[in-house]
Design an enzyme around this catalytic site. Structure first.
Site, PDB file in Angstrom:
ATOM      1  N   HIS A  56      53.802  18.960  65.979  1.00 60.13           N
ATOM      2  CA  HIS A  56      53.315  17.771  66.551  1.00 60.13           C
ATOM      3  C   HIS A  56      53.853  16.780  65.724  1.00 60.13           C
ATOM      4  O   HIS A  56      54.563  16.859  64.631  1.00 60.13           O
ATOM      5  CB  HIS A  56      51.720  17.784  66.750  1.00 60.13           C
ATOM      6  CG  HIS A  56      51.066  17.899  65.517  1.00 60.13           C
ATOM      7  ND1 HIS A  56      51.102  18.972  64.517  1.00 60.13           N
ATOM      8  CD2 HIS A  56      50.156  16.768  64.708  1.00 60.13           C
ATOM      9  CE1 HIS A  56      50.326  18.766  63.558  1.00 60.13           C
ATOM     10  NE2 HIS A  56      49.623  17.760  63.819  1.00 60.13           N
ATOM     11  N   HIS A  58      52.642  14.052  63.781  1.00 59.09           N
ATOM     12  CA  HIS A  58      51.958  13.324  62.771  1.00 59.09           C
ATOM     13  C   HIS A  58      52.852  13.510  61.553  1.00 59.09           C
ATOM     14  O   HIS A  58      53.535  14.482  60.955  1.00 59.09           O
ATOM     15  CB  HIS A  58      50.796  14.147  62.360  1.00 59.09           C
ATOM     16  CG  HIS A  58      49.676  13.714  63.413  1.00 59.09           C
ATOM     17  ND1 HIS A  58      48.240  14.318  63.767  1.00 59.09           N
ATOM     18  CD2 HIS A  58      49.473  12.569  64.043  1.00 59.09           C
ATOM     19  CE1 HIS A  58      47.620  13.855  64.433  1.00 59.09           C
ATOM     20  NE2 HIS A  58      48.198  12.839  64.936  1.00 59.09           N
ATOM     21  N   ASP A  60      52.563  13.870  58.357  1.00 56.45           N
ATOM     22  CA  ASP A  60      52.317  15.097  57.389  1.00 56.45           C
ATOM     23  C   ASP A  60      52.960  16.484  57.893  1.00 56.45           C
ATOM     24  O   ASP A  60      52.760  17.342  57.021  1.00 56.45           O
ATOM     25  CB  ASP A  60      50.666  15.242  56.864  1.00 56.45           C
ATOM     26  CG  ASP A  60      49.995  15.570  58.022  1.00 56.45           C
ATOM     27  OD1 ASP A  60      50.058  15.267  59.173  1.00 56.45           O
ATOM     28  OD2 ASP A  60      48.871  16.323  57.518  1.00 56.45           O
ATOM     29  N   HIS A  61      53.527  16.353  58.892  1.00 51.89           N
ATOM     30  CA  HIS A  61      53.989  17.551  59.485  1.00 51.89           C
ATOM     31  C   HIS A  61      55.800  17.593  59.790  1.00 51.89           C
ATOM     32  O   HIS A  61      56.375  18.351  59.944  1.00 51.89           O
ATOM     33  CB  HIS A  61      53.492  17.948  60.895  1.00 51.89           C
ATOM     34  CG  HIS A  61      52.150  18.747  60.649  1.00 51.89           C
ATOM     35  ND1 HIS A  61      51.933  20.048  60.543  1.00 51.89           N
ATOM     36  CD2 HIS A  61      50.889  17.723  60.244  1.00 51.89           C
ATOM     37  CE1 HIS A  61      50.703  20.203  60.424  1.00 51.89           C
ATOM     38  NE2 HIS A  61      50.163  18.914  60.239  1.00 51.89           N
ATOM     39  N   HIS A 114      44.383  18.095  69.414  1.00 54.48           N
ATOM     40  CA  HIS A 114      44.743  17.293  68.313  1.00 54.48           C
ATOM     41  C   HIS A 114      45.430  16.077  68.601  1.00 54.48           C
ATOM     42  O   HIS A 114      45.380  15.063  68.403  1.00 54.48           O
ATOM     43  CB  HIS A 114      45.240  18.507  67.313  1.00 54.48           C
ATOM     44  CG  HIS A 114      45.447  17.570  66.048  1.00 54.48           C
ATOM     45  ND1 HIS A 114      44.489  17.127  65.290  1.00 54.48           N
ATOM     46  CD2 HIS A 114      46.629  17.392  65.244  1.00 54.48           C
ATOM     47  CE1 HIS A 114      45.013  16.521  64.091  1.00 54.48           C
ATOM     48  NE2 HIS A 114      46.209  16.680  64.006  1.00 54.48           N
ATOM     49  N   ASP A 133      47.948  22.072  63.946  1.00 49.50           N
ATOM     50  CA  ASP A 133      46.557  21.752  63.856  1.00 49.50           C
ATOM     51  C   ASP A 133      45.669  21.836  65.045  1.00 49.50           C
ATOM     52  O   ASP A 133      44.768  21.101  65.299  1.00 49.50           O
ATOM     53  CB  ASP A 133      46.797  19.961  63.455  1.00 49.50           C
ATOM     54  CG  ASP A 133      47.179  19.859  61.959  1.00 49.50           C
ATOM     55  OD1 ASP A 133      47.148  20.782  61.243  1.00 49.50           O
ATOM     56  OD2 ASP A 133      47.327  18.789  61.532  1.00 49.50           O
ATOM     57  N   HIS A 171      47.108  23.669  57.286  1.00 48.81           N
ATOM     58  CA  HIS A 171      46.533  22.983  56.185  1.00 48.81           C
ATOM     59  C   HIS A 171      45.749  24.089  55.393  1.00 48.81           C
ATOM     60  O   HIS A 171      45.412  24.966  55.893  1.00 48.81           O
ATOM     61  CB  HIS A 171      45.598  21.873  56.613  1.00 48.81           C
ATOM     62  CG  HIS A 171      46.374  20.596  57.257  1.00 48.81           C
ATOM     63  ND1 HIS A 171      46.579  19.734  56.389  1.00 48.81           N
ATOM     64  CD2 HIS A 171      46.819  20.200  58.401  1.00 48.81           C
ATOM     65  CE1 HIS A 171      47.357  18.723  57.006  1.00 48.81           C
ATOM     66  NE2 HIS A 171      47.222  19.096  58.177  1.00 48.81           N
TER      67      HIS A 171
END
Length: 256
Positions: A56, A58, A60-61, A114, A133, A171
């Site tokens: 996805h 975001h 942080d990915h 998400h 996530d 995570h």
């Protein structure tokens, strides 16, 4: 397991997952929070990276995707629905498609909730699900874009996979998720036993992922919508539906 799985800690609490098929010397990675630790791990093993799979959009990915692709020449693969907000894709995919990675046909699964364009990657021969996530270790992702009904449907479909499937989520949230689960059912022996194991792993500096789907089915409040004890713990009436149970549990987790 038909492949070798390497878990790379990134940022504060993210994981990148490298999958290496020794038979074909094919190496793929799922999500790239940052490039440097990935390049270091690949270099140590002498592995050439061929594929970058994105779950996805975001940051942080995906923050390390461009640098990793430039350094390795790997193909970048992600959701067609999210192509406008992902790094440049070499291959756009959607749920129901399959990817041949090494010797394995990998299934792409739509898992909105998400985010609305979230996808997961299922390696059936290796028994691995890279869920990002969506379904997480002892939890699920916060509903930033999707609805409770969307996430409930996504998790319900993932729950139909074989029980020995290993859930590789994005995570290190397991202990925090477990504290929430225990806040609902503080005397539940399965939850208490899992928390003991989780804390032992963290005390050793070890990841709590991946976790088998069977363990998630038994302990994850977001997969236990038909459980009468959980429904009672949430103060819901006997006639409450599994979606009602999920929705109430997710709302409480947001306030926890």
């Amino acid at each position: 397991m038909a492949v070798e799985l390497l878990i790379i800690p990134c940022l504060a609490d993210n994981y990148a997952y490298v999958v290496h098929d020794a038979a074909t010397n094919t190496t793929s990675i799922v999500d790239v929070p940052e490039a440097a630790p990935v390049l270091s791990a690949l270099g140590e093993r002498g592995w050439k990276l061929h594929n970058i799979l994105i779950t996805h959009h975001h940051n942080d990915h995906i923050d390390g995707v461009k640098a990793l692709a430039a350094a390795t020449g790997a193909k970048v693969i992600g959701a067609r629905a999210d192509a406008h907000r992902l790094p440049p894709l070499d291959q756009e995919v959607h749920g129901g498609e399959t990817l041949l990675l090494g010797l394995e046909e990998v299934e792409v699964i739509d898992v909105p909730g998400h985010t609305v364009g979230h996808i997961a990657y299922y390696f059936p021969d290796s028994g691995l699900l890279f869920s990002g996530d969506s379904l997480m270790s002892w939890g699920c992702g916060r509903l930033f874009e999707g609805s409770p009904a969307q996430m409930f449907d996504s998790l319900s479909r993932l729950a139909q996979l074989p029980g020995d499937t290993l859930i590789c989520s994005g995570h290190e949230y397991t202990e925090a998720n477990g504290r929430f689960a225990l806040s609902l059912e503080p005397e539940n022996p399965a939850l208490l036993a899992r928390m003991e194991e989780v804390r032992a792993l963290r005390a050793q500096g070890r990841p709590t992922v991946p976790a088998p789907l069977s363990l998630e089915a038994a302990t994850n409040p977001f997969l236990r919508g038909t459980d009468k004890a959980l429904r009672a713990a949430l103060g819901l009436p006997p006639a409450a539906t599994p979606l009602d149970t999920f929705t109430e549990a997710r709302a409480r987790k947001d306030r926890f």
